[in-house]
Design an enzyme around this catalytic site. Structure first.
Site, PDB file in Angstrom:
ATOM      1  N   HIS A  99     -51.420  39.367  43.286  1.00  0.00           N
ATOM      2  CA  HIS A  99     -52.063  38.687  42.152  1.00  0.00           C
ATOM      3  C   HIS A  99     -51.608  39.449  40.903  1.00  0.00           C
ATOM      4  CE1 HIS A  99     -55.116  38.076  45.346  1.00  0.00           C
ATOM      5  NE2 HIS A  99     -55.492  36.998  44.710  1.00  0.00           N
ATOM      6  N   ASP A 102     -53.593  42.598  40.487  1.00  0.00           N
ATOM      7  CA  ASP A 102     -53.457  43.722  41.436  1.00  0.00           C
ATOM      8  C   ASP A 102     -52.419  44.702  40.957  1.00  0.00           C
ATOM      9  OD1 ASP A 102     -54.761  41.879  43.102  1.00  0.00           O
ATOM     10  OD2 ASP A 102     -52.878  41.321  44.080  1.00  0.00           O
TER      11      ASP A 102
HETATM   12  C1  XLS Z   1     -59.558  34.973  49.189  1.00  0.00           C
HETATM   13  C2  XLS Z   1     -58.170  34.623  49.341  1.00  0.00           C
HETATM   14  C3  XLS Z   1     -57.234  35.241  48.319  1.00  0.00           C
HETATM   15  C4  XLS Z   1     -55.945  34.479  48.244  1.00  0.00           C
HETATM   16  C5  XLS Z   1     -55.110  34.818  47.058  1.00  0.00           C
HETATM   17  O1  XLS Z   1     -60.374  34.742  50.054  1.00  0.00           O
HETATM   18  O2  XLS Z   1     -57.794  34.909  50.643  1.00  0.00           O
HETATM   19  O3  XLS Z   1     -57.046  36.585  48.565  1.00  0.00           O
HETATM   20  O4  XLS Z   1     -55.162  34.650  49.381  1.00  0.00           O
HETATM   21  O5  XLS Z   1     -55.797  34.644  45.879  1.00  0.00           O
END
Ligand code: XLS
Ligand code: CA
Ligand code: CA
Length: 438
Positions: A99, A102
């Site tokens: 993301h 991150d």
């Molecule tokens: C949340 C999601 C998230 C997505 C990416 O539950 O798994 O991490 O994979 O935003």
């Protein structure tokens, strides 16, 4: 400087007792004409692996990583990049997913946030060039910040929609710059809590508006990666708009987006939707929208998104079975959107976790390939549906009959006897393949 006191994880085979070795994942071993590395396309999730501190609603961080031990947020972000690439290299993980938030800390405003992103992207590019590790997908965190309290593109507040679009614009640009082969939309807070204050029609239209803008912008900047939607039924909101694969497919068709998006199926989200992982993969495959996987697992006894490392070979086998039936991954891959448990707070636990997950999928791949090569279930299904290939079944499929003709047929012939579905037999054969496949 090295962050991990662990060497490269190598394949040693099922007899090995070395906890820091692969027992089943042998990257160069060929299965159905492709190497395991080509089949599985493993990816590391930047957020769960490198930013998770072990916090839960009842307690703070239990995990204190070396790369986080600085108060300067940009230095921390750079340390993380170096640590992440060292980790991927050592675990032989060829891809990563991220993301925007991150990899780089938010600034005081969007301009500063974007500048910071550029600075970190430059470091990531250096590490990518050094290691050959690639970007599987990028995404936007449009759920964590306060402004997303009522949603992002589905917010009642139009300025939040605008901000979301701006954030996605930048995240798409950096994903392109990093050579990402997919871009994911997971609808963090795209859902609602109560209909007493919610205009679902407008919110869904707006979600579609945002996705159309994303399609247009991808074209404009020449981003050729696959756009993906990741379904999830609940958490954070009670009703998430992208509930499951079937719901998303209906949405994409309604809004004329079906040619532009495919799906990223997360195992844990399938469980939360009361489906199996295999079901979600199957529905994506038969609708031509299967692309990628978030390979974590939930806990059937817990109703929330536990994001655990997958170790259940039964599940990985059935998942790989569907993935092979879909023709395998093209741009997609197997992203471990998984975090170590709060109690597994040592750095070495990250290695054990990835080894466990990668081995579980490698074994699943081998069993699934053998089941397909031997035609175990496919031959059974062919036989089970034989009545559709001749006689009245074929006439129905060929569109030669309607209600009147079928009434005539039923009056004249009734039905033939049904045969057993043999579920228990098939389950026992599956067990045998899991236990015996070398
Ligand atoms: C949340 C999601 C998230 C997505 C990416 O539950 O798994 O991490 O994979 O935003
Ligand atoms: Ca996910
Ligand atoms: Ca999840």
């Amino acid at each position: 400087m090295a962050y991990f006191n662990v060497g490269k994880i190598e394949y040693e085979g099922p007899q090995s007792k070395n906890p820091l070795a692969f027992k089943y994942y042998n990257p160069d071993e060929k299965v159905m004409g492709k190497t395991m590395k080509e089949h599985l396309r493993f990816a590391m999730s930047y957020w769960h692996t490198f930013t998770y501190g072990g916090n839960d609603p009842f307690g703070g961080a239990t995990i204190n990583r070396e790369w986080d031990k600085t108060s300067d947020p940009m230095e921390k972000a750079k340390n993380r990049v170096r640590a992440a690439f060292e980790f991927m290299e050592k675990c032989q993980i060829p891809f990563f997913c991220f993301h925007d938030q991150d990899i780089s800390p938010r600034g005081a405003n969007l301009e500063e946030t974007n500048k910071r992103l550029d600075e970190i992207v430059a470091v990531i590019k250096e590490e990518m060039a050094r290691t050959g590790i690639k970007c599987l997908w990028g995404t936007t965190n449009a759920f964590g910040d306060d402004k997303f309290v009522h949603g992002a593109s589905t917010s009642c507040n139009a300025t939040v929609f605008a901000y979301t679009a701006a954030q996605i614009k930048k995240a798409m640009e950096i994903t392109k710059e990093l050579g990402g082969v997919n871009y994911v939309f997971w609808g963090g807070r795209e859902g609602y809590e109560t209909l007493l204050n919610t205009d679902t029609a407008l919110e869904l239209d707006n979600l579609a508006r945002l996705l159309h803008m994303a399609v247009d912008y991808a074209k404009e900047i020449g981003f050729t990666g696959q756009l993906l939607i990741e379904p999830k039924p609940k958490e954070p909101t009670k009703h998430q708009y992208d509930f499951d694969a079937a719901t998303v497919i209906g949405f994409l068709r309604k809004y004329d987006l079906i040619d532009h998006f495919k799906l990223n199926i997360e195992a844990n989200h399938a469980t939360l939707a009361q489906h199996t992982f295999q079901h979600e993969l199957n529905i994506s495959r038969i609708n031509g929208v299967f692309c990628s996987v978030d390979a974590n697992t939930g806990d059937p006894m817990l109703g929330w998104d536990t994001d655990q490392f997958p170790t259940n070979v039964y599940d990985t086998t059935l998942a790989m079975y569907e993935i092979l039936l879909a023709g395998g991954f093209t741009t997609g891959g197997l992203n471990f959107d998984s975090k170590v448990r709060r109690g597994s707070f040592e750095d070495v636990d990250l290695f054990y976790a990835y080894i466990a997950g990668m081995d579980a999928f490698a074994k699943g791949l081998k069993v699934a390939a053998k089941l397909l090569e031997d035609g175990v279930f496919e031959k059974f299904k062919e036989e089970r549906y034989a009545s559709w290939r001749t006689g009245i079944g074929k006439d129905i499929i060929d569109g030669k009959v309607g209600f009147k003709e079928l009434e005539e047929y039923a009056m004249k012939y009734g039905t033939t006897p049904n045969s057993s579905g043999r579920q228990e037999l098939l389950e026992s054969i599956l067990n045998q393949y899991i236990l015996e496949t070398k």
